[in-house]
Design a protein around this motif. Structure first.
Motif: not given
Length: 370
Positions: A288-290, A303-307, A332-333
């Motif tokens: 996921x990218x936010x 930056x770790x769980x999602x960008x 990321x997954x």
């Protein structure tokens, strides 16, 4: 414990994100042996739109995924005392009519032997505060708010320590990575158009970056007016229309990545509240990218769980990196799943709910929550 939850709809998730979370919570309560009843007003707006959009077959994915769940429709003129029955815990969602909210509160004030909570999962307390102030909550024992910023609003309104932050979460019985990985390609976004308050953000952080990164883009959702559909078509987007939330895991499993584009109020005056889709996407094992979003409550590790993409150019770079780097996608997954399993499942939220009830309930009810 006997629990009655008054929802807008359990059966329909058409423009009704609370149904996602509610299904997972009620399923978890049932699995723990609690007697759960969900009540929804007959002819409610969400279900009516689902049936108009997809017919009765649109309910099939929900019924197949949640065989243990059912809801009872009630006439708005029904006797609220009969609806509450012998429940020990009653929760009323803020999408209900003010008259019903007030009537159930009056029952509690008149000596009703149940714990009564109001559940707010929307931005109306800041976007339309008079609509929330129209609710007579004087008979309620407390408020469940789906973010700390929203809890602060209720505290300013005098609720003090009788408001609890109760975030949404993922139902990991249903939202999980595919048992067997298949081919993945392109980008997916599952989101409703809403009221047009994030049109520019959708274009800047989703449509244009997908095109510039040469990624195909599938969009699922409702309430897309003709001008929105024309905008999607101008970017070569495949607009797929409404998708049952129960089908989201298989949709995510076909794509390389997804994007979070927060609605205006959750990126400004109600920071720290992610949509339910963030929990569900991470639980399904999709990178996921936010777009810019302040995780003010440190629910995740940006930056770790999602960008995170501070602007459209950064979003393009992130999408290109994800497309080219399987190791980045895998990292990321793994991190996203780790955080979901550690903190953000419906089982965690049931633990929190029962702890809240334990601070309010009579000794008899407290024993029943154990």
């Amino acid at each position: 414990m006997k629990i009655a939850y008054f929802t807008h709809s359990l059966a329909s998730c058409w423009n009704h994100g609370n149904a996602h979370f509610l299904r997972g919570v009620l399923r978890e309560l049932i699995a723990r042996g609690h007697d759960v009843r969900a009540l929804e007003p007959a002819g409610n707006w969400s279900l009516a739109n689902l049936l108009a959009d997809a017919g009765d077959t649109g309910l099939a994915p929900y019924r197949a995924a949640y065989p243990e769940l059912a809801s009872a429709s009630f006439d708005p003129a029904a006797d609220p005392a009969a609806l509450v029955g012998d429940a020990d815990l009653v929760i009323v969602h803020e999408w209900n009519e003010p008259a019903l909210v007030a009537a159930i509160g009056a029952l509690r004030k008149a000596g009703g032997r149940f714990t009564l909570l109001f559940h707010d999962t929307h931005h109306r307390a800041v976007s339309d505060p008079e609509a929330i102030r129209a609710f007579d909550l004087s008979g309620y024992d407390g408020v469940l708010a789906f973010g700390e910023a929203l809890s602060e609003v209720y505290r300013r309104w005098g609720w003090g320590d009788r408001v609890w932050t109760w975030h949404e979460a993922a139902d990991i019985r249903h939202f999980h990575p595919p048992v067997e990985e298949g081919e993945r390609e392109g980008l997916v976004w599952i989101g409703n158009w809403g009221d047009g308050e994030r049109t520019q953000e959708i274009e800047n952080f989703l449509l244009r970056p997908a095109r510039d990164a040469s990624l195909s883009l599938d969009i699922y959702g409702v309430r897309y007016p003709d001008e929105a559909k024309a905008l999607l078509a101008s970017y070569g987007v495949h607009y797929r229309g409404w998708a049952p939330n129960a089908s989201a895991p298989e949709i995510f499993a076909r794509h390389l990545a997804t994007v979070h584009v927060p609605r205006l109020f959750y990126s400004t005056i109600l920071p720290g509240i992610p949509t339910i889709r963030v929990f569900e996407a991470l639980a399904c094992g999709i990178p996921l990218v936010s777009a810019p979003w302040d995780d003010a409550e440190h629910l995740f590790r940006p930056g770790i769980d999602y960008l995170v993409a501070p602007d459209g150019a950064a979003m393009v770079r992130h999408l290109q990196d994800l497309q080219a780097d399987p190791a980045l996608r895998a990292a990321l997954v793994e991190s996203g799943l780790q955080m979901i399993y550690a903190r953000h499942t419906c089982a965690h939220r049931v633990d929190e709910l029962l702890a809240i009830v334990g601070t309010l309930a009579s000794p008899e009810t407290i024993r029943m929550t154990a």
